[in-house]
Design a protein around this motif. Sequence first.
Motif, PDB file in Angstrom:
ATOM      1  N   GLN A 316       0.842  -1.194   0.000  1.00  0.00           N
ATOM      2  CA  GLN A 316       0.000   0.000   0.000  1.00  0.00           C
ATOM      3  C   GLN A 316       0.880   1.248   0.000  1.00  0.00           C
ATOM      4  OE1 GLN A 316      -3.090  -0.028   2.948  1.00  0.00           O
ATOM      5  NE2 GLN A 316      -3.331   2.184   2.938  1.00  0.00           N
ATOM      6  N   ASP A 317       0.484   2.235  -0.799  1.00  0.00           N
ATOM      7  CA  ASP A 317       1.184   3.521  -0.906  1.00  0.00           C
ATOM      8  C   ASP A 317       2.622   3.372  -1.383  1.00  0.00           C
ATOM      9  OD1 ASP A 317      -1.105   4.812   0.070  1.00  0.00           O
ATOM     10  OD2 ASP A 317      -0.472   4.527   2.143  1.00  0.00           O
ATOM     11  N   SER A 318       2.913   2.303  -2.131  1.00  0.00           N
ATOM     12  CA  SER A 318       4.265   2.081  -2.620  1.00  0.00           C
ATOM     13  C   SER A 318       4.321   2.250  -4.131  1.00  0.00           C
ATOM     14  CB  SER A 318       4.733   0.668  -2.248  1.00  0.00           C
ATOM     15  OG  SER A 318       5.979   0.377  -2.861  1.00  0.00           O
ATOM     16  N   SER A 319       5.471   2.675  -4.623  1.00  0.00           N
ATOM     17  CA  SER A 319       5.678   2.834  -6.063  1.00  0.00           C
ATOM     18  C   SER A 319       6.448   1.647  -6.646  1.00  0.00           C
ATOM     19  CB  SER A 319       6.452   4.127  -6.349  1.00  0.00           C
ATOM     20  OG  SER A 319       7.725   4.096  -5.705  1.00  0.00           O
ATOM     21  N   GLU A 320       6.701   0.626  -5.841  1.00  0.00           N
ATOM     22  CA  GLU A 320       7.479  -0.521  -6.283  1.00  0.00           C
ATOM     23  C   GLU A 320       6.627  -1.785  -6.322  1.00  0.00           C
ATOM     24  OE1 GLU A 320      10.904  -0.926  -3.822  1.00  0.00           O
ATOM     25  OE2 GLU A 320      11.468   1.198  -3.982  1.00  0.00           O
ATOM     26  N   VAL A 321       7.056  -2.734  -7.160  1.00  0.00           N
ATOM     27  CA  VAL A 321       6.392  -4.024  -7.290  1.00  0.00           C
ATOM     28  C   VAL A 321       7.417  -5.119  -7.011  1.00  0.00           C
ATOM     29  CG1 VAL A 321       5.239  -5.620  -8.877  1.00  0.00           C
ATOM     30  CG2 VAL A 321       4.674  -3.180  -8.924  1.00  0.00           C
ATOM     31  N   GLN A 322       7.033  -6.097  -6.199  1.00  0.00           N
ATOM     32  CA  GLN A 322       7.925  -7.205  -5.876  1.00  0.00           C
ATOM     33  C   GLN A 322       7.530  -8.442  -6.683  1.00  0.00           C
ATOM     34  OE1 GLN A 322       6.617  -5.194  -3.255  1.00  0.00           O
ATOM     35  NE2 GLN A 322       8.590  -4.130  -3.426  1.00  0.00           N
ATOM     36  N   LYS A 337      11.111  -0.896 -10.047  1.00  0.00           N
ATOM     37  CA  LYS A 337      11.031   0.509  -9.641  1.00  0.00           C
ATOM     38  C   LYS A 337      10.919   1.373 -10.883  1.00  0.00           C
ATOM     39  CE  LYS A 337      14.010  -0.517  -5.663  1.00  0.00           C
ATOM     40  NZ  LYS A 337      15.255  -0.178  -4.946  1.00  0.00           N
ATOM     41  N   ALA A 338       9.709   1.745 -11.241  1.00  0.00           N
ATOM     42  CA  ALA A 338       9.514   2.550 -12.438  1.00  0.00           C
ATOM     43  C   ALA A 338       8.491   3.667 -12.234  1.00  0.00           C
ATOM     44  CB  ALA A 338       9.084   1.672 -13.608  1.00  0.00           C
ATOM     45  N   HIS A 339       7.669   3.556 -11.182  1.00  0.00           N
ATOM     46  CA  HIS A 339       6.597   4.528 -10.972  1.00  0.00           C
ATOM     47  C   HIS A 339       7.031   5.674 -10.068  1.00  0.00           C
ATOM     48  CE1 HIS A 339       3.320   2.172 -12.858  1.00  0.00           C
ATOM     49  NE2 HIS A 339       4.012   1.122 -12.438  1.00  0.00           N
ATOM     50  N   LYS A 340       6.441   6.815 -10.303  1.00  0.00           N
ATOM     51  CA  LYS A 340       6.647   7.963  -9.427  1.00  0.00           C
ATOM     52  C   LYS A 340       5.561   8.053  -8.369  1.00  0.00           C
ATOM     53  CE  LYS A 340       9.067  10.680 -12.945  1.00  0.00           C
ATOM     54  NZ  LYS A 340       9.085  11.951 -13.733  1.00  0.00           N
ATOM     55  N   GLY A 341       4.393   7.529  -8.699  1.00  0.00           N
ATOM     56  CA  GLY A 341       3.289   7.497  -7.743  1.00  0.00           C
ATOM     57  C   GLY A 341       3.044   6.079  -7.263  1.00  0.00           C
ATOM     58  N   GLN A 342       2.012   5.916  -6.430  1.00  0.00           N
ATOM     59  CA  GLN A 342       1.731   4.603  -5.866  1.00  0.00           C
ATOM     60  C   GLN A 342       1.137   3.664  -6.907  1.00  0.00           C
ATOM     61  OE1 GLN A 342      -1.024   5.995  -2.846  1.00  0.00           O
ATOM     62  NE2 GLN A 342      -2.761   5.095  -3.939  1.00  0.00           N
ATOM     63  N   VAL A 343       1.444   2.387  -6.763  1.00  0.00           N
ATOM     64  CA  VAL A 343       0.926   1.352  -7.659  1.00  0.00           C
ATOM     65  C   VAL A 343      -0.442   0.910  -7.152  1.00  0.00           C
ATOM     66  CG1 VAL A 343       1.309  -0.968  -8.578  1.00  0.00           C
ATOM     67  CG2 VAL A 343       3.249   0.579  -8.244  1.00  0.00           C
ATOM     68  N   ASN A 344      -1.379   0.706  -8.077  1.00  0.00           N
ATOM     69  CA  ASN A 344      -2.733   0.284  -7.724  1.00  0.00           C
ATOM     70  C   ASN A 344      -3.155  -1.028  -8.368  1.00  0.00           C
ATOM     71  OD1 ASN A 344      -3.545   2.594  -6.086  1.00  0.00           O
ATOM     72  ND2 ASN A 344      -3.468   3.764  -7.992  1.00  0.00           N
ATOM     73  N   ALA A 345      -2.450  -1.459  -9.408  1.00  0.00           N
ATOM     74  CA  ALA A 345      -2.884  -2.658 -10.124  1.00  0.00           C
ATOM     75  C   ALA A 345      -1.705  -3.319 -10.805  1.00  0.00           C
ATOM     76  CB  ALA A 345      -3.955  -2.308 -11.154  1.00  0.00           C
ATOM     77  N   ILE A 346      -1.794  -4.655 -10.943  1.00  0.00           N
ATOM     78  CA  ILE A 346      -0.787  -5.434 -11.658  1.00  0.00           C
ATOM     79  C   ILE A 346      -1.493  -6.502 -12.480  1.00  0.00           C
ATOM     80  CG2 ILE A 346       1.199  -5.101 -10.126  1.00  0.00           C
ATOM     81  CD1 ILE A 346       0.393  -7.612  -8.644  1.00  0.00           C
ATOM     82  N   ALA A 347      -0.887  -6.874 -13.605  1.00  0.00           N
ATOM     83  CA  ALA A 347      -1.472  -7.926 -14.447  1.00  0.00           C
ATOM     84  C   ALA A 347      -0.380  -8.512 -15.324  1.00  0.00           C
ATOM     85  CB  ALA A 347      -2.611  -7.381 -15.303  1.00  0.00           C
ATOM     86  N   TRP A 348      -0.285  -9.852 -15.338  1.00  0.00           N
ATOM     87  CA  TRP A 348       0.666 -10.535 -16.207  1.00  0.00           C
ATOM     88  C   TRP A 348       0.081 -10.675 -17.611  1.00  0.00           C
ATOM     89  CZ3 TRP A 348       5.567 -11.970 -14.774  1.00  0.00           C
ATOM     90  CH2 TRP A 348       5.853 -11.993 -13.397  1.00  0.00           C
ATOM     91  N   GLY A 349       0.953 -10.674 -18.594  1.00  0.00           N
ATOM     92  CA  GLY A 349       0.539 -10.930 -19.970  1.00  0.00           C
ATOM     93  C   GLY A 349       0.312 -12.419 -20.182  1.00  0.00           C
TER      94      GLY A 349
END
Length: 358
Positions: A316-322, A337-349
């Motif tokens: 929550q409130d993070s700009s990184e994805v693990q 680490k690519a976002h400047k704001g917080q991440v809200n969603a992720i999806a694999w291709g």
Amino acid sequence: MPGAQATLLQYDAPYPIYALDWCEPQAHRVGTSFRLALGSFTEDMKNRISIIGLMDERSLWEEELDQLNPNPSSNPNTPGLGNNSSRGGSVAPPQDFVCLAEAHHGFPPTKISWQPGSAHKLNGQYNDMSGGMPRELLASTADGLRIWEYTQNAEAAGNQFGKSTPAPLSGRLQQRVILTGTKGQNNGQMAPLTSFAWNTIDPQRIVTASIDTTCTVWNINSQTAVTQLIAHDREVYDVAWLPGSTDIFTSVGADGSLRAFDLRSLEHSTILYETPVAKPTRPNPGTSPAPRTTSSSLLRIAFNPNDANYMATFHQDSSEVQVLDMRSPGQPVADLKAHKGQVNAIAWGRSDAMLATG
């Protein structure tokens, strides 16, 4: 592709959209390639879910053919996408989608999802054949797990591809079941549900996540809870089945942990990842360790469909994805680490090792 152009399809919903899912294409049904389920978010008990469909799929194919073999005699006033020239100036853009069905939902749906494509190949209470066509189901969560059935009227169901434009509200969306109890008891009080996952191998099985720290596995055919377990120390925010499995699922929650459960052995769970406790800026002798804060909460979990060993999550409130590997629990194999704001969603291709974050 060189010279490729992006095509924009637009639908202006009469409400803020929070939940969304794309129907899996079905060869035996017309229009499923561009059918979506939407869920609203309003601060009242007037929320709703809607089924929308493309007004005229012919415009997509005609546009592609025109790019390959331009035809000056083609009709510029094709409804839907073929009428881009009329969108200039002050003319309001026409709707590419039409609302096919709508239903009241009360609380905002925390998630909405169509049944997996594999469900259409199975028989059962919710997949029986009616006139040679299996039922179309979708599920949603809020104050309970709801199972909906979408049907087209006889005229719409009989249309062949490209023969006519679907009329507004030409379908029907009916609530078939609401599951709100616990194991051995249905229609009781239930804490709000935050998410759910539909098993693609056994589509009658759904697992839900709740703010009361529990996860519940449901059998929607028998309308019963198969099992309910205390999964986390705090709220559970998301769940996901291990691809290819009917027994193993993972969950993430406000306690900052990612855990795996096996329905064949529920005596214990496996902690695959746990957020490190933040160190106090000014440690005082004799004080207890700093408690986890909301920033350590894990919000979403998603498996790579092409390699079930890998999954992604974020705080929550993070700009990184693990990115984590089930074979090496404890530490991420990659921190994105690519976002400047917080991440809200992720999806694999669906192909290659592509991961979208936003």
